[in-house]
Design a protein around this motif. Sequence first.
Motif, short mmCIF file in Angstrom:
data_model
loop_
_atom_site.label_atom_id
_atom_site.label_comp_id
_atom_site.label_asym_id
_atom_site.label_seq_id
_atom_site.Cartn_x
_atom_site.Cartn_y
_atom_site.Cartn_z
N ALA A 190 0.85 -1.19 0.00
CA ALA A 190 0.00 0.00 0.00
C ALA A 190 0.88 1.25 0.00
O ALA A 190 1.95 1.27 0.63
N LEU A 191 0.44 2.29 -0.70
CA LEU A 191 1.21 3.53 -0.73
C LEU A 191 1.51 4.04 0.68
O LEU A 191 2.61 4.53 0.96
N GLY A 192 0.53 3.91 1.56
CA GLY A 192 0.71 4.41 2.91
C GLY A 192 1.79 3.71 3.70
O GLY A 192 2.39 4.30 4.60
N GLU A 193 2.06 2.43 3.37
CA GLU A 193 3.12 1.71 4.08
C GLU A 193 4.47 2.36 3.87
O GLU A 193 5.34 2.32 4.74
N PHE A 240 2.84 18.22 -2.97
CA PHE A 240 3.41 16.88 -2.94
C PHE A 240 2.84 16.11 -4.11
O PHE A 240 1.88 16.53 -4.78
N GLY A 241 3.45 14.96 -4.37
CA GLY A 241 2.94 14.12 -5.44
C GLY A 241 3.45 12.71 -5.31
O GLY A 241 4.49 12.45 -4.69
N VAL A 242 2.70 11.78 -5.88
CA VAL A 242 3.14 10.39 -5.96
C VAL A 242 2.73 9.86 -7.32
O VAL A 242 1.63 10.14 -7.82
N GLY A 243 3.62 9.12 -7.95
CA GLY A 243 3.33 8.41 -9.18
C GLY A 243 3.59 6.93 -8.96
O GLY A 243 4.56 6.56 -8.30
N TRP A 244 2.70 6.09 -9.50
CA TRP A 244 2.86 4.65 -9.27
C TRP A 244 2.35 3.86 -10.46
O TRP A 244 1.57 4.35 -11.28
N GLY A 273 -2.15 17.73 5.04
CA GLY A 273 -3.48 18.34 5.04
C GLY A 273 -4.43 17.78 4.00
O GLY A 273 -5.42 18.43 3.67
N ASP A 274 -4.14 16.58 3.48
CA ASP A 274 -4.97 15.99 2.43
C ASP A 274 -5.53 14.66 2.91
O ASP A 274 -4.94 13.61 2.69
N PRO A 275 -6.69 14.68 3.57
CA PRO A 275 -7.27 13.42 4.06
C PRO A 275 -7.66 12.48 2.93
O PRO A 275 -7.69 11.26 3.11
N GLY A 276 -7.95 13.04 1.74
CA GLY A 276 -8.28 12.18 0.61
C GLY A 276 -7.11 11.31 0.21
O GLY A 276 -7.28 10.13 -0.14
N ALA A 331 -4.15 6.20 -0.04
CA ALA A 331 -2.92 5.49 0.27
C ALA A 331 -3.15 4.25 1.11
O ALA A 331 -2.30 3.35 1.15
N ARG A 332 -4.28 4.18 1.75
CA ARG A 332 -4.60 3.01 2.57
C ARG A 332 -4.91 1.79 1.72
O ARG A 332 -4.65 0.64 2.13
N VAL A 333 -5.45 1.99 0.51
CA VAL A 333 -5.95 0.86 -0.27
C VAL A 333 -5.22 0.64 -1.59
O VAL A 333 -5.24 -0.47 -2.12
N VAL A 334 -4.59 1.66 -2.15
CA VAL A 334 -3.90 1.51 -3.43
C VAL A 334 -2.56 0.81 -3.20
O VAL A 334 -1.76 1.24 -2.35
N ARG A 335 -2.29 -0.25 -3.96
CA ARG A 335 -1.07 -1.02 -3.82
C ARG A 335 -0.27 -0.94 -5.12
O ARG A 335 -0.84 -0.84 -6.21
N THR A 336 1.05 -1.00 -4.97
CA THR A 336 1.91 -0.93 -6.14
C THR A 336 3.24 -1.60 -5.86
O THR A 336 3.66 -1.73 -4.71
N GLY A 337 3.92 -2.01 -6.93
CA GLY A 337 5.26 -2.55 -6.83
C GLY A 337 6.33 -1.56 -7.28
O GLY A 337 7.52 -1.90 -7.29
N ALA A 338 5.93 -0.33 -7.63
CA ALA A 338 6.89 0.68 -8.07
C ALA A 338 6.27 2.06 -7.93
O ALA A 338 5.13 2.28 -8.36
N LEU A 339 7.01 2.98 -7.32
CA LEU A 339 6.50 4.35 -7.18
C LEU A 339 7.63 5.34 -7.04
O LEU A 339 8.77 4.99 -6.74
#
Length: 250
Positions: A13-16, A45-49, A68-71, A76-84
């Motif tokens: 997960a992104l949050g991990e 901020f930004g994230v690409g995955w 400040g972005d609860p969305g 990030a709690r549920v989206v999973r990836t092997g590269a970011l």
Amino acid sequence: MCRHLAFLGEPVALGELLLRPPHSLERQSWEPRTQTSGVVNADGFGVGWWAEDDPVPARYRRAAPIWGDPGFADLARVVRTGALLAAVRGATLPGSDGEAAAAPFAADGWLFSHNGAVPGWPGSLAPLAATLPAPELLALEARTDAAFLWALVLHRLRSGDPPERALAGTVREVAEAAPGARLNLLLTDGSTITATTWGDSLSHLTGPDRTVVASEPYDDDPRWRPVPDRTVLTASRSGVVLTPLEEPSP
């Protein structure tokens, strides 16, 4: 100044990676440990995955602080990836570019980020602007030094340079044009990570399930290793190679 991180490994997960560690990228946005310039990374901020079986990375970018972005926290709690690749942007002078100025920048299946600063921007790099075709200059996402550095790197990639040569060549020509520039660049295509150290910190961690390259460690795992200054780093899921980065010619 900014903080950034790239990851390759078993899907998580992104949050991990970005929110849960004790010194996560989120915490680095307001309490960096090794940052040498500036004290807060709150201008976006930004994230690409990469999703499985899709060669084009998705991006989520905002002009507000990551805390400040609860969305994003929910995503990030549920989206999973092997590269970011993810980044928090250092506080800067006011501008109108908004989230377009937040890394990662993207094109042709690549994600890119810059941690550092270019003295005298934009005038110091005006000679380098003349080396780019007009369509590439007009395609800049933002009027920032990072976006311009991405244009220089992308031009080299499209001309056939491998990623390590594209980054190293860009660093040398910018360092020559703007002495004192800090040019930690980070690039990934979802299979490899390439980075430079030029004036700021970088560390890497290689374990059985992941390879991470980051401005600073997100936890106290003893496997983290600092990258020497003036280095090109090339990483895959199996390991890391470090190569000295030559100074520009006198």
